[in-house]
Design a protein around this motif. Structure first.
Motif, PDB file in Angstrom:
ATOM      1  N   HIS A 188       0.778  -1.238   0.000  1.00  0.00           N
ATOM      2  CA  HIS A 188       0.000   0.000   0.000  1.00  0.00           C
ATOM      3  C   HIS A 188       0.804   1.279   0.000  1.00  0.00           C
ATOM      4  O   HIS A 188       0.507   2.207   0.769  1.00  0.00           O
ATOM      5  N   PRO A 189       1.809   1.412  -0.848  1.00  0.00           N
ATOM      6  CA  PRO A 189       2.453   2.729  -0.970  1.00  0.00           C
ATOM      7  C   PRO A 189       1.426   3.681  -1.579  1.00  0.00           C
ATOM      8  O   PRO A 189       0.435   3.228  -2.166  1.00  0.00           O
ATOM      9  N   ASN A 190       1.676   4.963  -1.420  1.00  0.00           N
ATOM     10  CA  ASN A 190       0.710   5.978  -1.857  1.00  0.00           C
ATOM     11  C   ASN A 190       0.562   6.039  -3.384  1.00  0.00           C
ATOM     12  O   ASN A 190       1.498   6.405  -4.087  1.00  0.00           O
ATOM     13  N   GLY A 239       5.577   6.234  -5.238  1.00  0.00           N
ATOM     14  CA  GLY A 239       4.790   5.231  -4.522  1.00  0.00           C
ATOM     15  C   GLY A 239       3.961   4.374  -5.459  1.00  0.00           C
ATOM     16  O   GLY A 239       3.777   3.175  -5.225  1.00  0.00           O
ATOM     17  N   HIS A 281      12.791   2.850  -1.663  1.00  0.00           N
ATOM     18  CA  HIS A 281      11.729   3.837  -1.866  1.00  0.00           C
ATOM     19  C   HIS A 281      12.200   5.210  -1.391  1.00  0.00           C
ATOM     20  O   HIS A 281      12.042   6.215  -2.090  1.00  0.00           O
ATOM     21  N   LEU A 304      12.823   8.684  -3.593  1.00  0.00           N
ATOM     22  CA  LEU A 304      12.168   9.953  -3.297  1.00  0.00           C
ATOM     23  C   LEU A 304      13.179  11.073  -3.128  1.00  0.00           C
ATOM     24  O   LEU A 304      12.975  12.194  -3.598  1.00  0.00           O
ATOM     25  N   GLY A 324       4.345   9.444   4.071  1.00  0.00           N
ATOM     26  CA  GLY A 324       3.076   9.507   3.341  1.00  0.00           C
ATOM     27  C   GLY A 324       3.141   8.749   2.032  1.00  0.00           C
ATOM     28  O   GLY A 324       2.159   8.156   1.599  1.00  0.00           O
ATOM     29  N   SER A 325       4.293   8.748   1.410  1.00  0.00           N
ATOM     30  CA  SER A 325       4.442   8.025   0.144  1.00  0.00           C
ATOM     31  C   SER A 325       4.605   6.532   0.375  1.00  0.00           C
ATOM     32  O   SER A 325       4.063   5.706  -0.352  1.00  0.00           O
ATOM     33  N   VAL A 326       5.351   6.207   1.427  1.00  0.00           N
ATOM     34  CA  VAL A 326       5.583   4.790   1.731  1.00  0.00           C
ATOM     35  C   VAL A 326       4.338   4.181   2.374  1.00  0.00           C
ATOM     36  O   VAL A 326       4.086   3.003   2.256  1.00  0.00           O
ATOM     37  N   ASN A 327       3.590   5.043   3.035  1.00  0.00           N
ATOM     38  CA  ASN A 327       2.434   4.638   3.816  1.00  0.00           C
ATOM     39  C   ASN A 327       2.847   3.894   5.070  1.00  0.00           C
ATOM     40  O   ASN A 327       2.527   2.727   5.275  1.00  0.00           O
ATOM     41  N   LEU A 345      11.257   3.432 -12.701  1.00  0.00           N
ATOM     42  CA  LEU A 345      10.150   3.996 -11.945  1.00  0.00           C
ATOM     43  C   LEU A 345       9.427   5.099 -12.713  1.00  0.00           C
ATOM     44  O   LEU A 345       8.202   5.060 -12.889  1.00  0.00           O
TER      45      LEU A 345
END
Lengths: 140, 140
Positions: free
Chosen positions: A94-96, A102, B12, B16, B32-35, B136
DNA sequence: ATTCCCTGTAACTATAATGATGACAACTTA
DNA sequence: TAAGTTGTCATCATTATAGTTACAGGGAAT
Protein backbone atom coordinates in the motif's frame (compact mmCIF):
# COMPACT_ATOMS: atom_id res chain seq x y z
CA UNK A 1 14.83 -18.87 17.26
CA UNK A 2 12.99 -16.86 14.70
CA UNK A 3 15.44 -17.42 11.88
CA UNK A 4 14.44 -20.08 9.42
CA UNK A 5 16.75 -23.05 9.71
CA UNK A 6 14.47 -25.51 7.93
CA UNK A 7 16.63 -25.42 4.84
CA UNK A 8 19.68 -26.49 6.80
CA UNK A 9 17.79 -29.12 8.79
CA UNK A 10 16.30 -30.55 5.60
CA UNK A 11 19.77 -30.91 4.10
CA UNK A 12 20.90 -32.54 7.33
CA UNK A 13 18.03 -35.03 7.18
CA UNK A 14 18.68 -35.93 3.54
CA UNK A 15 22.36 -36.46 4.32
CA UNK A 16 21.49 -38.82 7.15
CA UNK A 17 19.06 -40.76 4.98
CA UNK A 18 21.74 -41.29 2.37
CA UNK A 19 24.54 -42.17 4.75
CA UNK A 20 22.30 -44.61 6.58
CA UNK A 21 20.70 -46.15 3.51
CA UNK A 22 19.29 -49.53 4.44
CA UNK A 23 19.33 -48.89 8.18
CA UNK A 24 15.76 -47.67 8.76
CA UNK A 25 16.52 -44.73 11.01
CA UNK A 26 13.73 -43.15 13.04
CA UNK A 27 12.75 -39.52 13.42
CA UNK A 28 14.03 -39.77 16.96
CA UNK A 29 17.45 -40.85 15.75
CA UNK A 30 17.54 -38.03 13.25
CA UNK A 31 16.43 -35.59 15.92
CA UNK A 32 19.35 -36.77 18.01
CA UNK A 33 21.79 -35.84 15.27
CA UNK A 34 20.15 -32.52 14.48
CA UNK A 35 19.60 -31.84 18.16
CA UNK A 36 15.95 -30.94 18.04
CA UNK A 37 12.57 -32.50 18.70
CA UNK A 38 11.41 -35.53 16.69
CA UNK A 39 8.24 -33.69 15.77
CA UNK A 40 10.28 -31.00 14.07
CA UNK A 41 12.02 -33.69 12.04
CA UNK A 42 8.75 -35.33 11.05
CA UNK A 43 7.35 -31.97 10.07
CA UNK A 44 10.23 -31.18 7.76
CA UNK A 45 10.29 -34.76 6.49
CA UNK A 46 6.66 -34.26 5.57
CA UNK A 47 7.57 -31.26 3.45
CA UNK A 48 10.32 -33.24 1.75
CA UNK A 49 7.85 -36.05 1.06
CA UNK A 50 5.27 -33.66 -0.34
CA UNK A 51 7.95 -32.26 -2.62
CA UNK A 52 8.72 -35.75 -3.85
CA UNK A 53 12.25 -35.89 -2.46
CA UNK A 54 11.76 -38.71 0.03
CA UNK A 55 9.40 -41.62 0.46
CA UNK A 56 7.90 -42.29 3.85
CA UNK A 57 5.29 -44.72 5.11
CA UNK A 58 3.05 -44.09 8.10
CA UNK A 59 3.99 -46.18 11.08
CA UNK A 60 7.22 -47.51 9.65
CA UNK A 61 10.67 -46.12 10.25
CA UNK A 62 13.30 -45.67 7.57
CA UNK A 63 12.36 -43.08 4.99
CA UNK A 64 14.26 -43.35 1.74
CA UNK A 65 15.37 -40.91 -0.91
CA UNK A 66 12.93 -40.80 -3.80
CA UNK A 67 15.72 -39.97 -6.26
CA UNK A 68 19.43 -40.63 -6.65
CA UNK A 69 21.18 -38.22 -4.31
CA UNK A 70 23.08 -36.72 -7.23
CA UNK A 71 19.79 -35.64 -8.73
CA UNK A 72 18.57 -33.72 -5.72
CA UNK A 73 19.75 -30.12 -5.98
CA UNK A 74 19.93 -27.65 -3.14
CA UNK A 75 17.28 -25.68 -4.98
CA UNK A 76 14.94 -28.67 -4.72
CA UNK A 77 15.57 -28.78 -0.98
CA UNK A 78 15.21 -25.03 -0.58
CA UNK A 79 11.89 -24.96 -2.37
CA UNK A 80 10.59 -27.96 -0.49
CA UNK A 81 10.79 -26.20 2.85
CA UNK A 82 9.97 -22.63 1.85
CA UNK A 83 6.65 -20.88 2.41
CA UNK A 84 4.09 -20.66 -0.37
CA UNK A 85 5.07 -17.16 -1.35
CA UNK A 86 8.66 -17.90 -2.16
CA UNK A 87 9.77 -14.28 -2.41
CA UNK A 88 13.26 -13.74 -1.06
CA UNK A 89 12.67 -10.06 -0.23
CA UNK A 90 9.46 -8.54 0.99
CA UNK A 91 8.01 -5.36 -0.45
CA UNK A 92 5.99 -2.95 1.68
CA UNK A 93 2.31 -2.91 0.82
CA UNK A 94 0.00 0.00 0.00
CA UNK A 95 2.45 2.73 -0.97
CA UNK A 96 0.71 5.98 -1.86
CA UNK A 97 -0.85 5.71 -5.35
CA UNK A 98 -0.98 9.50 -5.60
CA UNK A 99 2.81 9.69 -5.57
CA UNK A 100 4.70 8.89 -8.79
CA UNK A 101 7.26 6.95 -6.81
CA UNK A 102 4.79 5.23 -4.52
CA UNK A 103 2.61 4.27 -7.45
CA UNK A 104 5.35 2.36 -9.27
CA UNK A 105 7.87 1.32 -6.67
CA UNK A 106 6.36 -2.10 -6.12
CA UNK A 107 6.50 -3.35 -9.69
CA UNK A 108 9.94 -1.88 -10.19
CA UNK A 109 11.43 -3.45 -7.11
CA UNK A 110 9.64 -6.70 -7.75
CA UNK A 111 11.56 -7.03 -11.01
CA UNK A 112 14.90 -6.14 -9.44
CA UNK A 113 14.41 -8.39 -6.47
CA UNK A 114 13.41 -11.23 -8.74
CA UNK A 115 16.67 -10.93 -10.64
CA UNK A 116 18.60 -11.31 -7.42
CA UNK A 117 16.50 -14.24 -6.33
CA UNK A 118 16.94 -16.02 -9.64
CA UNK A 119 20.70 -15.59 -9.41
CA UNK A 120 20.60 -17.19 -5.99
CA UNK A 121 18.39 -20.02 -7.20
CA UNK A 122 20.62 -20.67 -10.20
CA UNK A 123 23.52 -21.17 -7.85
CA UNK A 124 21.52 -23.49 -5.60
CA UNK A 125 20.43 -25.47 -8.66
CA UNK A 126 24.07 -26.03 -9.48
CA UNK A 127 24.79 -27.86 -6.24
CA UNK A 128 23.56 -31.35 -5.42
CA UNK A 129 23.08 -33.18 -2.16
CA UNK A 130 25.70 -35.61 -3.42
CA UNK A 131 28.31 -32.85 -3.29
CA UNK A 132 27.13 -31.93 0.18
CA UNK A 133 27.50 -35.49 1.43
CA UNK A 134 30.88 -35.93 -0.24
CA UNK A 135 32.15 -32.74 1.39
CA UNK A 136 30.65 -33.90 4.66
CA UNK A 137 32.35 -37.30 4.81
CA UNK A 138 35.55 -35.80 3.44
CA UNK A 139 35.79 -33.69 6.55
CA UNK A 140 35.29 -36.81 8.63
CA UNK B 1 4.11 -7.63 9.23
CA UNK B 2 6.93 -9.83 10.30
CA UNK B 3 8.65 -10.02 6.92
CA UNK B 4 11.54 -7.65 6.46
CA UNK B 5 10.55 -4.90 4.08
CA UNK B 6 13.32 -2.50 5.10
CA UNK B 7 15.22 -3.17 1.89
CA UNK B 8 12.22 -2.11 -0.19
CA UNK B 9 11.44 0.89 1.98
CA UNK B 10 15.06 2.01 1.83
CA UNK B 11 14.98 1.89 -1.97
CA UNK B 12 11.73 3.84 -1.87
CA UNK B 13 13.28 6.50 0.32
CA UNK B 14 16.36 6.88 -1.86
CA UNK B 15 14.16 7.19 -4.93
CA UNK B 16 12.17 9.95 -3.30
CA UNK B 17 15.29 11.80 -2.24
CA UNK B 18 16.56 11.76 -5.80
CA UNK B 19 13.30 12.68 -7.46
CA UNK B 20 12.81 15.56 -5.02
CA UNK B 21 16.37 16.78 -5.02
CA UNK B 22 16.38 20.35 -3.81
CA UNK B 23 12.95 20.20 -2.25
CA UNK B 24 13.83 19.36 1.35
CA UNK B 25 11.23 16.69 2.00
CA UNK B 26 10.44 15.64 5.55
CA UNK B 27 10.22 12.20 7.06
CA UNK B 28 6.50 12.79 7.33
CA UNK B 29 6.24 13.43 3.60
CA UNK B 30 8.23 10.29 2.87
CA UNK B 31 6.10 8.32 5.28
CA UNK B 32 3.08 9.51 3.34
CA UNK B 33 4.44 8.03 0.14
CA UNK B 34 5.58 4.79 1.73
CA UNK B 35 2.43 4.64 3.82
CA UNK B 36 4.02 4.05 7.17
CA UNK B 37 4.97 5.97 10.28
CA UNK B 38 7.51 8.81 10.12
CA UNK B 39 9.55 7.13 12.83
CA UNK B 40 9.97 4.08 10.66
CA UNK B 41 11.31 6.32 7.92
CA UNK B 42 13.71 8.09 10.26
CA UNK B 43 14.89 4.75 11.58
CA UNK B 44 15.72 3.45 8.12
CA UNK B 45 17.12 6.81 7.08
CA UNK B 46 19.44 6.50 10.06
CA UNK B 47 20.73 3.19 8.75
CA UNK B 48 21.27 4.70 5.31
CA UNK B 49 23.18 7.59 6.89
CA UNK B 50 25.33 5.26 8.97
CA UNK B 51 26.13 3.34 5.79
CA UNK B 52 27.19 6.59 4.14
CA UNK B 53 24.49 6.60 1.50
CA UNK B 54 22.67 9.75 2.60
CA UNK B 55 23.52 12.89 4.52
CA UNK B 56 21.13 14.11 7.16
CA UNK B 57 21.28 16.90 9.69
CA UNK B 58 19.46 16.83 13.01
CA UNK B 59 16.55 19.19 13.08
CA UNK B 60 16.58 20.07 9.43
CA UNK B 61 14.47 18.48 6.75
CA UNK B 62 15.75 17.44 3.35
CA UNK B 63 18.29 14.66 3.50
CA UNK B 64 20.44 14.33 0.42
CA UNK B 65 22.17 11.47 -1.35
CA UNK B 66 25.80 11.22 -0.32
CA UNK B 67 26.79 9.85 -3.72
CA UNK B 68 25.62 10.13 -7.30
CA UNK B 69 22.58 7.90 -7.61
CA UNK B 70 24.29 5.89 -10.32
CA UNK B 71 26.96 4.89 -7.82
CA UNK B 72 24.58 3.50 -5.25
CA UNK B 73 24.03 -0.18 -5.95
CA UNK B 74 21.18 -2.28 -4.64
CA UNK B 75 23.80 -4.24 -2.74
CA UNK B 76 24.78 -1.06 -0.91
CA UNK B 77 21.17 -0.52 0.04
CA UNK B 78 20.65 -4.14 1.01
CA UNK B 79 23.66 -4.16 3.28
CA UNK B 80 22.76 -0.84 4.85
CA UNK B 81 19.51 -2.16 6.28
CA UNK B 82 20.48 -5.75 7.05
CA UNK B 83 21.22 -7.14 10.51
CA UNK B 84 24.77 -7.51 11.73
CA UNK B 85 24.95 -11.19 10.90
CA UNK B 86 24.25 -10.85 7.20
CA UNK B 87 23.71 -14.56 6.57
CA UNK B 88 21.00 -15.22 4.03
CA UNK B 89 20.19 -18.69 5.36
CA UNK B 90 20.29 -19.78 8.97
CA UNK B 91 21.95 -22.99 10.09
CA UNK B 92 20.69 -24.93 13.09
CA UNK B 93 23.01 -24.78 16.07
CA UNK B 94 24.47 -27.56 18.21
CA UNK B 95 24.08 -30.58 15.93
CA UNK B 96 25.35 -33.75 17.57
CA UNK B 97 29.17 -33.82 17.50
CA UNK B 98 29.15 -37.60 18.01
CA UNK B 99 27.51 -38.09 14.62
CA UNK B 100 29.70 -37.88 11.50
CA UNK B 101 26.99 -35.93 9.75
CA UNK B 102 26.09 -33.71 12.68
CA UNK B 103 29.74 -32.97 13.33
CA UNK B 104 30.39 -31.55 9.86
CA UNK B 105 27.07 -30.39 8.52
CA UNK B 106 27.52 -26.82 9.67
CA UNK B 107 30.77 -26.05 7.91
CA UNK B 108 29.66 -27.86 4.78
CA UNK B 109 26.37 -26.03 4.51
CA UNK B 110 27.97 -22.75 5.44
CA UNK B 111 30.15 -23.00 2.33
CA UNK B 112 27.24 -23.94 0.07
CA UNK B 113 24.95 -21.29 1.45
CA UNK B 114 27.66 -18.69 1.06
CA UNK B 115 27.98 -19.51 -2.64
CA UNK B 116 24.27 -18.88 -3.10
CA UNK B 117 24.41 -15.67 -1.13
CA UNK B 118 27.36 -14.37 -3.10
CA UNK B 119 25.54 -15.06 -6.36
CA UNK B 120 22.63 -13.04 -5.07
CA UNK B 121 24.88 -10.21 -3.92
CA UNK B 122 26.70 -10.13 -7.25
CA UNK B 123 23.40 -9.58 -8.97
CA UNK B 124 22.41 -6.84 -6.54
CA UNK B 125 25.78 -5.19 -7.06
CA UNK B 126 25.03 -5.04 -10.77
CA UNK B 127 21.95 -2.88 -10.32
CA UNK B 128 22.03 0.78 -9.31
CA UNK B 129 19.43 3.05 -7.80
CA UNK B 130 19.67 5.05 -11.00
CA UNK B 131 18.22 2.14 -12.93
CA UNK B 132 15.51 1.78 -10.34
CA UNK B 133 14.51 5.43 -10.62
CA UNK B 134 14.62 5.35 -14.41
CA UNK B 135 12.36 2.31 -14.49
CA UNK B 136 10.15 4.00 -11.95
CA UNK B 137 9.55 7.22 -13.83
CA UNK B 138 9.30 5.31 -17.07
CA UNK B 139 6.22 3.52 -15.78
CA UNK B 140 4.59 6.77 -14.72
C1' DA C 1 15.39 35.36 21.85
C1' DT C 2 11.43 33.10 21.01
C1' DT C 3 8.78 30.11 18.45
C1' DC C 4 7.98 26.44 15.49
C1' DC C 5 9.23 22.57 12.98
C1' DC C 6 12.09 18.72 12.38
C1' DT C 7 15.28 14.92 13.50
C1' DG C 8 17.11 11.22 16.41
C1' DT C 9 15.97 7.88 19.77
C1' DA C 10 14.03 5.44 23.43
C1' DA C 11 10.22 2.76 25.08
C1' DC C 12 6.32 0.14 24.46
C1' DT C 13 2.76 -2.68 21.86
C1' DA C 14 0.89 -5.78 18.33
C1' DT C 15 1.61 -9.14 14.94
C1' DA C 16 3.83 -13.13 12.80
C1' DA C 17 7.08 -16.68 11.98
C1' DT C 18 9.50 -20.23 14.03
C1' DG C 19 10.93 -23.98 16.90
C1' DA C 20 9.95 -26.85 21.00
C1' DT C 21 6.84 -29.77 23.14
C1' DG C 22 2.94 -32.81 24.66
C1' DA C 23 -0.72 -35.58 23.09
C1' DC C 24 -2.87 -38.93 20.34
C1' DA C 25 -4.96 -41.43 16.39
C1' DA C 26 -3.57 -44.46 12.74
C1' DC C 27 -0.48 -47.68 10.90
C1' DT C 28 3.17 -51.72 10.73
C1' DT C 29 5.24 -55.46 12.25
C1' DA C 30 6.56 -59.02 15.34
C1' DT D 1 -2.43 -58.23 20.70
C1' DA D 2 1.60 -55.40 21.97
C1' DA D 3 5.24 -52.37 20.93
C1' DG D 4 7.05 -48.92 18.26
C1' DT D 5 6.60 -45.34 14.70
C1' DT D 6 4.61 -41.83 11.82
C1' DG D 7 1.50 -37.94 10.87
C1' DT D 8 -0.73 -34.22 12.79
C1' DC D 9 -2.89 -31.05 15.93
C1' DA D 10 -2.67 -27.72 19.57
C1' DT D 11 -0.12 -24.91 22.51
C1' DC D 12 3.74 -22.14 24.33
C1' DA D 13 8.05 -19.37 24.29
C1' DT D 14 11.08 -16.73 21.70
C1' DT D 15 12.23 -13.46 18.39
C1' DA D 16 12.05 -10.06 14.51
C1' DT D 17 9.54 -6.52 12.72
C1' DA D 18 6.63 -2.59 12.20
C1' DG D 19 3.65 0.77 14.32
C1' DT D 20 3.11 4.21 17.75
C1' DT D 21 3.76 7.68 21.53
C1' DA D 22 6.78 10.63 23.70
C1' DC D 23 10.38 13.75 24.09
C1' DA D 24 15.06 15.88 24.11
C1' DG D 25 17.82 18.61 21.11
C1' DG D 26 19.02 21.06 16.80
C1' DG D 27 17.94 24.81 13.12
C1' DA D 28 15.77 28.43 11.07
C1' DA D 29 12.70 32.27 10.59
C1' DT D 30 10.65 36.07 12.55
Amino acid sequence: MAANSRFAVAAHILSLLHVNEGSRITSEYIAGSVNTNPVVVRRIMGMLAKAGLVRTSPGVAGASLARPIGEITLLDVYRAVQAEDGALFAIHEHPNPDCPVGRNIQSTLEASFLRAQLAMERELAGMTMEEVVLDLVGRT
